[in-house]
Scaffold this active site. Structure first.
Site, PDB file in Angstrom:
ATOM      1  N   SER A 182       0.797  -1.223   0.000  1.00 25.54           N
ATOM      2  CA  SER A 182       0.000   0.000   0.000  1.00 25.54           C
ATOM      3  C   SER A 182       0.829   1.272   0.000  1.00 25.54           C
ATOM      4  O   SER A 182       0.376   2.303  -0.477  1.00 25.54           O
ATOM      5  CB  SER A 182      -0.958   0.005   1.189  1.00 25.54           C
ATOM      6  OG  SER A 182      -0.286  -0.304   2.390  1.00 25.54           O
ATOM      7  N   LYS A 237     -11.665   0.870  -2.075  1.00 29.71           N
ATOM      8  CA  LYS A 237     -10.620   1.481  -2.903  1.00 29.71           C
ATOM      9  C   LYS A 237     -11.114   1.522  -4.350  1.00 29.71           C
ATOM     10  O   LYS A 237     -11.987   2.309  -4.659  1.00 29.71           O
ATOM     11  CB  LYS A 237      -9.305   0.746  -2.666  1.00 29.71           C
ATOM     12  CG  LYS A 237      -8.814   1.132  -1.272  1.00 29.71           C
ATOM     13  CD  LYS A 237      -7.778   0.282  -0.650  1.00 29.71           C
ATOM     14  CE  LYS A 237      -7.492   0.846   0.745  1.00 29.71           C
ATOM     15  NZ  LYS A 237      -6.903  -0.127   1.655  1.00 29.71           N
ATOM     16  N   HIS A 293      -5.282  -3.378  -2.935  1.00 28.05           N
ATOM     17  CA  HIS A 293      -4.958  -2.392  -3.976  1.00 28.05           C
ATOM     18  C   HIS A 293      -4.865  -3.009  -5.365  1.00 28.05           C
ATOM     19  O   HIS A 293      -4.547  -2.324  -6.331  1.00 28.05           O
ATOM     20  CB  HIS A 293      -3.637  -1.683  -3.636  1.00 28.05           C
ATOM     21  CG  HIS A 293      -3.731  -0.891  -2.382  1.00 28.05           C
ATOM     22  ND1 HIS A 293      -4.243   0.389  -2.336  1.00 28.05           N
ATOM     23  CD2 HIS A 293      -3.426  -1.227  -1.107  1.00 28.05           C
ATOM     24  CE1 HIS A 293      -4.218   0.817  -1.087  1.00 28.05           C
ATOM     25  NE2 HIS A 293      -3.728  -0.140  -0.318  1.00 28.05           N
TER      26      HIS A 293
HETATM   27  C1  LIG Z   1      -6.817  -0.219   3.079  1.00 32.56           C
HETATM   28  C2  LIG Z   1      -6.277  -1.569   3.387  1.00 32.56           C
HETATM   29  C3  LIG Z   1      -6.930  -2.421   4.275  1.00 32.56           C
HETATM   30  C4  LIG Z   1      -8.097  -1.974   5.103  1.00 32.56           C
HETATM   31  O1  LIG Z   1      -9.261  -1.880   4.359  1.00 32.56           O
HETATM   32  P1  LIG Z   1     -10.448  -0.946   4.867  1.00 32.56           P
HETATM   33  O2  LIG Z   1     -11.630  -1.431   4.115  1.00 32.56           O
HETATM   34  O3  LIG Z   1     -10.069   0.446   4.554  1.00 32.56           O
HETATM   35  O4  LIG Z   1     -10.584  -1.179   6.350  1.00 32.56           O
HETATM   36  C5  LIG Z   1      -6.451  -3.695   4.424  1.00 32.56           C
HETATM   37  N1  LIG Z   1      -5.355  -4.118   3.756  1.00 32.56           N
HETATM   38  C6  LIG Z   1      -4.672  -3.306   2.916  1.00 32.56           C
HETATM   39  C7  LIG Z   1      -3.467  -3.823   2.215  1.00 32.56           C
HETATM   40  C8  LIG Z   1      -5.115  -2.011   2.722  1.00 32.56           C
HETATM   41  O5  LIG Z   1      -4.427  -1.198   1.921  1.00 32.56           O
END
Ligand SMILES: *Cc1c(COP(=O)(O)O)cnc(C)c1O
Length: 385
Positions: free
Chosen positions: A172, A231, A200
């Site tokens: 991330s 996302k 992602h």
């Molecule tokens: C953003 C993210 C999460 C968390 O997801 P949310 O739905 O925002 O709680 C988990 N793992 C990774 C790799 C992320 O980038």
């Protein structure tokens, strides 16, 4: 001393120590007209009127809330339809919805692992994976970033009866990808399961946007697949996908699944629409990829410290925290929002601007970003002159 004062003292001390290291974080309300290069809405679906309309229609049809947890009476037909669509999309037998990615990772790790389990994680894995491992009570080991030899060495030493290898699919804060083939190979050699968090990757990579694992790697290679919906899908929530036995187990044992209200049905309706767009309109991914290439060309010409990432996450490694905050402030003055990422989110000395690109951006937007970055360079040059 009254009890409340001892508490306030503790809070003040914690604040002071964070402030002394310049790590006290503030939230800003995003000003209208700001160009967003910080978020994770990679396909622009969070602003797509068709998705908002599906959400409104979902609320009218199913109500504003699910009213209960999935195992009581909150599991509605729209949730079921979304789970089936997610399973088909990722080529898995089943998928299970969670309210957030953070909760999915806590739940999956806590349900799968216990004291007789060893969990092996890439050092740069997301915080929710690290927290899930802690919650599970398993033995945790962290291997060097993308280093299969280090992983293999740690696994050779482990006596645990059950082993689980865990990695982000796309990291991330760096935007680089896990080497799934090698991770699967090493895992199988040690009879371990492999879990990939493709937060992602889904929507952005792979056939039909099914992610870096998706239909490319089946359950035999990647038994546990997590994806998030806040996302590229532009809504909220997450899912775990895998074979029926895995999903049944998680349904029964993941406490962050069992003891929480099901996500609002309107969100599931919106996500179903977003998923339809992701699968039916590859042009958003093409546009995104063209934007990534355009940004990288421009940044290279400026001599900016680009990484090798080819995903929408394009970090500029500036090193020092002061420098990173300075650049972010200059960009903000130009109406550009980027992430200023500092320790403890990234290792010491690796502060960076986390620039993210989206299919929502046009060429003109990226030109503005490059102009802003060039202004940061010029400001630095004058300081040093
Ligand atoms: C953003 C993210 C999460 C968390 O997801 P949310 O739905 O925002 O709680 C988990 N793992 C990774 C790799 C992320 O980038």
């Amino acid at each position: 001393m009254p009890v409340s004062d001892a508490w306030h003292q503790r809070l003040a001390q914690a604040r002071l120590s964070r402030q002394q290291t310049q790590r006290w974080r503030t939230r800003g309300v995003v000003a209208a007209g700001t160009l967003d290069f910080a978020g994770n809405d990679y396909l622009g679906l969070a602003q797509d009127p068709r998705v908002s309309e599906a959400q409104a229609e979902g609320a009218r049809r199913f109500g504003s809330g699910a009213g209960a947890s999935h195992l009581v009476s909150g599991h509605l037909e729209i949730h079921e339809a979304l789970e089936n669509a997610l399973a088909r999309w990722t080529g898995r037998q089943r998928a299970l919805l969670f309210s957030t990615g953070y909760m999915a990772n806590l739940g999956v790790l806590q349900a799968l692992a216990n004291a007789d389990t060893a969990i092996f994680q890439d050092r740069l894995n997301h915080a929710s994976l690290l927290d899930g491992a802690t919650l599970s009570g398993a033995r945790s080991r962290r291997f060097h970033h993308r280093d299969a030899n280090d992983l293999n060495r740690l696994m050779d030493r482990s006596q645990c009866s059950h082993k689980l290898v865990v990695s982000d699919g796309v990291f991330s804060m760096d935007g680089d990808g896990a080497d799934i083939a090698t991770l699967a190979q090493v895992s199988q050699r040690h009879r371990a399961w492999l879990m990939i968090d493709d937060a992602h990757g889904v929507g952005v990579l792979g056939d039909n946007g099914s992610g870096c694992v998706g239909t490319r790697w089946g359950s035999a290679d990647v038994p546990v697949l997590v994806g998030t919906l806040g996302k590229a899908l532009g809504t909220a929530g997450a899912f775990v996908a895998g074979d029926a036995a895995l999903i049944e187990h998680i349904t029964q044992f993941a406490r962050s699944y069992v003891y929480t209200t099901a996500q609002p049905p309107s969100i599931a309706a919106a996500t179903l629409k977003a998923l339809e767009i992701v699968q039916g309109e590859p042009e958003h991914r093409d546009h995104l990829n063209a934007n990534i290439a355009y940004f990288r060309r421009g940044a290279l010409q400026l001599g900016l410290p680009l990484s090798t990432s080819t995903t929408p996450i394009q970090p500029l490694l500036l090193g020092s925290e002061d420098r990173t905050l300075g650049w972010a402030a200059t960009l903000a003055k130009h109406g550009l929002q980027v992430g200023a990422i500092r320790p403890p989110t990234v290792p010491n000395g690796e502060a960076r601007l986390r620039i993210t690109l989206s299919a929502r951006h046009g060429r003109r937007d990226i030109d503005r970003l490059l102009e802003g970055l060039n202004a940061c360079q010029r400001a630095e040059a004058t300081c040093h002159a």
